[in-house]
Write a protein that holds these residues in place. Sequence first.
Motif, PDB file in Angstrom:
ATOM      1  N   ALA A 246      30.945 -23.088   3.285  1.00  8.31           N
ATOM      2  CA  ALA A 246      32.275 -23.519   2.846  1.00  8.31           C
ATOM      3  C   ALA A 246      32.212 -24.890   2.179  1.00  8.31           C
ATOM      4  O   ALA A 246      32.841 -25.115   1.133  1.00  8.31           O
ATOM      5  CB  ALA A 246      33.234 -23.554   4.035  1.00  8.31           C
TER       6      ALA A 246
ATOM      7  N   THR B 127      39.569 -11.101   2.363  1.00  6.65           N
ATOM      8  CA  THR B 127      39.656 -11.780   1.066  1.00  6.65           C
ATOM      9  C   THR B 127      39.889 -10.783  -0.070  1.00  6.65           C
ATOM     10  O   THR B 127      40.251 -11.192  -1.175  1.00  6.65           O
ATOM     11  CB  THR B 127      38.369 -12.579   0.766  1.00  6.65           C
ATOM     12  OG1 THR B 127      37.264 -11.689   0.643  1.00  6.65           O
ATOM     13  CG2 THR B 127      38.088 -13.572   1.875  1.00  6.65           C
TER      14      THR B 127
ATOM     15  N   SER C  95      31.980 -17.818   0.320  1.00  5.08           N
ATOM     16  CA  SER C  95      31.819 -18.549   1.571  1.00  5.08           C
ATOM     17  C   SER C  95      31.447 -17.616   2.715  1.00  5.08           C
ATOM     18  O   SER C  95      30.480 -17.853   3.444  1.00  5.08           O
ATOM     19  CB  SER C  95      33.116 -19.303   1.898  1.00  5.08           C
ATOM     20  OG  SER C  95      32.984 -20.014   3.108  1.00  5.08           O
ATOM     21  N   PHE C  96      32.208 -16.526   2.872  1.00  3.35           N
ATOM     22  CA  PHE C  96      31.902 -15.581   3.947  1.00  3.35           C
ATOM     23  C   PHE C  96      30.630 -14.786   3.639  1.00  3.35           C
ATOM     24  O   PHE C  96      29.914 -14.376   4.555  1.00  3.35           O
ATOM     25  CB  PHE C  96      33.078 -14.630   4.172  1.00  3.35           C
ATOM     26  CG  PHE C  96      34.282 -15.310   4.766  1.00  3.35           C
ATOM     27  CD1 PHE C  96      34.165 -16.096   5.895  1.00  3.35           C
ATOM     28  CD2 PHE C  96      35.541 -15.173   4.203  1.00  3.35           C
ATOM     29  CE1 PHE C  96      35.261 -16.741   6.455  1.00  3.35           C
ATOM     30  CE2 PHE C  96      36.648 -15.812   4.738  1.00  3.35           C
ATOM     31  CZ  PHE C  96      36.502 -16.599   5.871  1.00  3.35           C
TER      32      PHE C  96
ATOM     33  N   PHE D 146      36.462 -17.895  -0.923  1.00  2.00           N
ATOM     34  CA  PHE D 146      36.253 -17.244   0.370  1.00  2.00           C
ATOM     35  C   PHE D 146      35.283 -16.058   0.263  1.00  2.00           C
ATOM     36  O   PHE D 146      34.565 -15.754   1.218  1.00  2.00           O
ATOM     37  CB  PHE D 146      37.588 -16.808   0.964  1.00  2.00           C
ATOM     38  CG  PHE D 146      38.365 -17.945   1.544  1.00  2.00           C
ATOM     39  CD1 PHE D 146      37.978 -18.522   2.746  1.00  2.00           C
ATOM     40  CD2 PHE D 146      39.467 -18.468   0.889  1.00  2.00           C
ATOM     41  CE1 PHE D 146      38.683 -19.588   3.288  1.00  2.00           C
ATOM     42  CE2 PHE D 146      40.170 -19.534   1.413  1.00  2.00           C
ATOM     43  CZ  PHE D 146      39.782 -20.098   2.620  1.00  2.00           C
TER      44      PHE D 146
END
Length: 309
Positions: free
Chosen positions: A151, A74, A104-105, A101
């Motif tokens: 997510a 990302t 999210s990660f 992202f």
Amino acid sequence: MDNRFNTTYLTLGGYVDVHKYGYFYFAFMLTTFIFIISSNSVIVYLICVHRSLHEPMYIFIAALLMNSVLFCTTFYPKLLTDFLSEKQIISYPLCIFQAFFHYSFGGSEFFLLTAMAFDRYVCICKPLQYPTIMRTQTIKLILVLAWLVPACELTASAVLATRLKPCQFFIHQKIYCDFYSLAKLTCGDTTSSKALGLFLMTNLIFVPVVFIVFSYTKILIITFNGSRNEKQKAVQTCLPHLLVLINFSILSGYDIIKIRVKASIPQRANFILYLLLICCSSIFNPFIYGLKMKEISKNACKGFVFYRK
């Protein structure tokens, strides 16, 4: 630049001396990116091909390392492009995409560390129930939830961010995007966006960390009264997870504090700290698990000897 361009693109103002050291930054970060992908992939490959490593603990390690690679993707492609560009800019939609992202990660990292803590808690504190609790279906469900829950929760932040458009040209004082900074630099009422950010921070970071601390505290209490061999085994399996947790928590904590508290930190120091935030965790993890986890290091040595032959 016209007004339309100004309201569509953001300038990333966190870079330092790119016009002087752009090629050096590019070479260094490209080397780092290649190392991160290769080192994490090697350990994931070893876990996949060796049946002795097909246990919940090693499956969660493989998932964590895969998540580290996804987390890096990302940032690194955009970073490498910016180091070779005259102007470090990013479109507003792409900025939202990167922020989504990123968090999210990052949230998945904490969820996977929570899964590891739960696995160690059941293994050490409830050994007789371990085969029943940590079944294949349970492991699959945990892995799906570890990626799906962050997510889904962050989708709301992304939707809110798309509705808050930048009202004027501004410089985003970082080298990557985050929802909180975007909310501060856009027009309209951002109360709901900030409240949602606080909720997500609590749900994705604070709650998992509390559960992890609780799990390892219980493990410590039980192993303290056990034999020397039990203590040694507990330390050998739990210490790598704790080191990874501490490392990622410190880096995440700095990122959260920096974007919410106005502190006069020199731009060069900020630039270095942002690079460390992006690099450290993904470099640190394969070293910890490759060197500290006995089974992984043993299979790595076997693979190296086989390759030399």
